[in-house]
Scaffold this active site. Structure first.
Site, PDB file in Angstrom:
ATOM      1  N   ARG A 299       0.717  -1.113   0.076  1.00 42.94           N
ATOM      2  CA  ARG A 299       0.102  -0.152   0.061  1.00 42.94           C
ATOM      3  C   ARG A 299       0.825   1.225   0.016  1.00 42.94           C
ATOM      4  O   ARG A 299       1.933   1.430   0.545  1.00 42.94           O
ATOM      5  CB  ARG A 299      -0.929  -0.047   1.421  1.00 42.94           C
TER       6      ARG A 299
ATOM      7  N   THR B 238     -10.094   0.127 -10.125  1.00 38.76           N
ATOM      8  CA  THR B 238      -9.133  -0.667  -9.713  1.00 38.76           C
ATOM      9  C   THR B 238      -8.930  -1.759 -10.248  1.00 38.76           C
ATOM     10  O   THR B 238      -9.739  -1.907 -11.295  1.00 38.76           O
ATOM     11  CB  THR B 238      -9.578  -0.713  -8.087  1.00 38.76           C
TER      12      THR B 238
ATOM     13  N   ASN C 237      -6.595   4.138  -7.257  1.00 40.50           N
ATOM     14  CA  ASN C 237      -7.563   4.739  -6.569  1.00 40.50           C
ATOM     15  C   ASN C 237      -8.501   5.104  -7.565  1.00 40.50           C
ATOM     16  O   ASN C 237      -9.113   4.444  -8.228  1.00 40.50           O
ATOM     17  CB  ASN C 237      -7.274   5.876  -5.672  1.00 40.50           C
TER      18      ASN C 237
ATOM     19  N   ASP D 259      -8.042   8.292   0.547  1.00 39.69           N
ATOM     20  CA  ASP D 259      -8.507   7.304   1.306  1.00 39.69           C
ATOM     21  C   ASP D 259      -8.008   7.478   3.027  1.00 39.69           C
ATOM     22  O   ASP D 259      -8.642   6.941   3.772  1.00 39.69           O
ATOM     23  CB  ASP D 259      -7.811   5.954   0.970  1.00 39.69           C
TER      24      ASP D 259
ATOM     25  N   SER E 190      -7.623   1.317   3.657  1.00 41.06           N
ATOM     26  CA  SER E 190      -8.091   0.795   2.274  1.00 41.06           C
ATOM     27  C   SER E 190      -9.284  -0.221   2.481  1.00 41.06           C
ATOM     28  O   SER E 190      -9.549  -0.761   3.708  1.00 41.06           O
ATOM     29  CB  SER E 190      -6.988  -0.299   1.560  1.00 41.06           C
ATOM     30  N   SER E 191     -10.019  -0.556   1.374  1.00 39.92           N
ATOM     31  CA  SER E 191     -11.138  -1.659   1.442  1.00 39.92           C
ATOM     32  C   SER E 191     -10.781  -2.825   0.573  1.00 39.92           C
ATOM     33  O   SER E 191     -11.675  -3.740   0.502  1.00 39.92           O
ATOM     34  CB  SER E 191     -12.245  -0.983   0.878  1.00 39.92           C
TER      35      SER E 191
ATOM     36  N   GLY F 104     -13.811  -1.729  -6.554  1.00 37.76           N
ATOM     37  CA  GLY F 104     -15.081  -1.193  -6.256  1.00 37.76           C
ATOM     38  C   GLY F 104     -15.263  -0.254  -5.045  1.00 37.76           C
ATOM     39  O   GLY F 104     -16.110   0.064  -4.464  1.00 37.76           O
ATOM     40  N   GLY F 105     -13.955   0.400  -4.513  1.00 40.67           N
ATOM     41  CA  GLY F 105     -14.044   1.290  -3.454  1.00 40.67           C
ATOM     42  C   GLY F 105     -14.525   0.670  -2.084  1.00 40.67           C
ATOM     43  O   GLY F 105     -14.370  -0.422  -1.885  1.00 40.67           O
TER      44      GLY F 105
END
Ligand code: DON
Length: 557
Positions: free
Chosen positions: A93, A367, A387, A409, A438-439, A458-459
């Protein structure tokens, strides 16, 4: 050139979402772009293992799906090596630059300055993708990095035909891209959108990838490319320094683990919230027999589980290297039982009874994810991102590297929504060298008979998509079904169930509304799930790519 057996199998799988069974073949790959899937098989052909293939697929996606991920971004690779049981998460990340500070996106009155964390060089965090690729190749691969990067370099040099999805995302960000001549020079034709299926060549990106191939991490994080990146970012109003690039390190983390109805779940640990929120929601749901409840109650219970798990996301989650996260408590079954006891079977709990304000959520975007498994059980689930589509829109001259806008984020201000409508607090506040929450949810699911590898872009909706797919796996369905599941989503704030039109019947909408839920139809279908399955008992493999995207799933080798 593809060897003959591949060509046949690839032809068989040309239709997205087709589940391909090919007993006797050895590896399944599902990715968001046909050329990335092909790159993976090319490297397997050369004698690479699934981890080399993962390097090739990641790098290829960086070239052929530049809207979604790339060298200027980061992500997570969840790995399992069968021979010694090693299971690890490579956390690549991005990190906040050293000069970043908590209030950097606020005006003098303390209000968030719109778009500052989304558009342009100041929105870009220090990339983790190049370091992740080098680490994955050197520690887990068996081919030289240069070999695994070769397909991506070729795609960047010779070009590839752009598809409809690419053009849609480019159109969405073209206003921003026009502001940056270097970026516009790569992706636009004299400031205009290119024609569908025209060829995109990225010679500068090919050179940067070649530097990485020849010099490893130094090829990106120090030397000529690093200098161009830092100078370019600074000139465009960003705050990167040479030290930021030189000091960037990936982290290997213990994945988070849980159980749901006899299924072992392995998923991403913080700095991603994905695994914890997924397992917490499944723990809550494990107290119900979802197969025996009626459809309205089932959707109500799943929504209430999502609401509570996403609520905890906003309260407790951030970069584990900076804050203490009560992981044990959040993953404990007793804790979930407590949350479950607050769920009424016939009534929604308004989110503001948990805490916080109800706000509206803007639409989210792009993403990438890919999944690989072989018939020994070696596997990779990787979700990679810059992102928003085309990230920050900024490319430093001479690098070809589109930089991320992952700084968005972070919680710029406690309680303020980010681009996905997510809220956070001190746990996810900006700090130098911190990773933004993050998700992304690269996940393995395993029961007595099979192992699934899955994930999606998909955020904020990533986690709920993986949750619905996990519930579908629990019902005994295969990857073609998981990627197809009609999706609905609740993320605590805004207090609304957002649903794909085919996810709710009229009577379900009325039934849920009568319980007090607010519902909103999504304007478009979302996600691009890539999933593979290894059937241990029959030694067969299956793969599926979401029809909502343009990816390809192949079982071959
Ligand atoms: O890390 C995250 O959670 C986001 N940056 C992921 C963005 C994303 O999936 C966009 N895709 N629609």
């Amino acid at each position: 050139m593809l060897k003959k057996p591949y060509a046949v199998i690839i032809l068989m799988a040309v239709f997205w979402g087709v589940q391909v069974y090919a007993d006797g073949h050895k590896v399944a790959i599902a990715s968001a772009h046909p050329l990335a899937t092909t790159a993976g098989f090319e490297i397997l052909d050369k004698g690479g293992n699934v981890f080399d293939a993962a390097v090739a697929v990641s790098a290829a996606l960086a070239v052929v799906e530049p809207a979604g991920s790339g060298l200027g971004g980061g992500g997570y690779w969840l790995l399992h090596r069968e021979k010694d049981g090693v299971e690890t998460l490579i956390d690549g990340r991005e990190k906040a630059p050293l000069a970043a500070y908590k209030d950097m996106y606020l005006d003098k009155e303390g209000r968030v300055i719109a778009k500052l964390s989304l558009d342009g060089a100041l929105a870009a965090a220090i990339p983790g993708m190049p370091a992740g690729l080098v680490h994955l190749s050197e520690k887990y691969g068996q081919l030289p990095l240069a070999e695994s990067l070769a397909p991506a370099i070729r795609y960047a040099q010779t070009g590839f035909a752009i598809g409809k999805r690419y053009l849609k995302l480019l159109k969405f960000r073209s206003g921003l891209i026009k502001q940056y001549p270097t970026t516009a020079g790569i992706f636009l034709n004299n400031g205009k959108l290119p024609k569908p299926y025209s060829i995109l060549r990225q010679p500068d990106l090919a050179l940067t990838l070649t530097q990485l191939a020849e010099s490893g991490r130094d090829g990106f994080y120090s030397g000529a490319i690093a200098e161009k990146l830092v100078n370019g970012v600074k000139k465009a109003g960003g705050i990167w320094t040479k030290e930021d690039l030189e000091s960037y390190q990936i982290v290997e983390r213990e994945p988070v683990r849980g159980q749901y109805n006899g299924i072992k779940i392995t998923s991403a640990a913080p700095s991603s919230s994905g695994g914890i929120v997924l397992i917490e929601a499944l723990n809550i749901l494990s107290g119900y027999n979802l197969q025996k409840t009626d459809d309205i109650t089932r959707k109500h219970l799943i929504t209430e589980a999502m609401r509570r798990a996403y609520h905890d996301r906003s309260l407790y989650l951030g970069d584990a290297d900076f804050i203490d996260i009560p992981v044990k408590r959040l993953l404990s079954e007793d804790y979930a039982a407590g949350l479950r006891s607050s769920i009424r079977p016939d009534k929604a709990l308004p989110s503001n009874m948990l805490s916080g304000e109800i706000q509206q959520q803007p639409e989210g975007t792009n993403t990438t994810h890919f999944s690989i498994i072989d018939d020994e059980g070696n596997r990779v689930a990787a979700t990679l991102s810059i992102n928003f589509p085309f990230g920050s829109g900024f490319v430093a001259a001479g690098t070809g590297v589109l930089l991320n806008d992952e700084m968005d984020d972070f919680a710029s201000l406690p309680g303020a929504m980010n681009g996905y409508g997510l809220v956070g607090g001190v746990a996810n506040a900006i700090a130098p060298e911190k990773r933004m929450l993050s998700s992304m949810t690269p996940t393995f699911l395993e029961n007595d008979s099979s192992v699934a590898v899955l994930g999606t872009p998909g955020g904020s909706r990533i986690i709920s998509m993986v949750l619905l797919a996990a519930l579908d796996f629990a019902q005994g369905n295969g990857p073609d079904s998981w990627v197809r599941v009609p999706r609905f989503h609740h993320q605590f704030i805004p207090d609304v169930i957002e649903y794909e039109k085919d996810a709710m019947t009229n009577s379900e909408i009325m039934g849920l509304a009568a319980m007090g839920h607010q519902l909103k139809a999504a304007r478009y279908r979302y996600g691009d799930m890539q999933a593979v399955l290894w059937h241990k008992t029959t030694q067969s493999l299956a793969a599926a790519s979401d029809k909502r995207g343009e990816g390809r799933a192949v079982v071959g080798h």
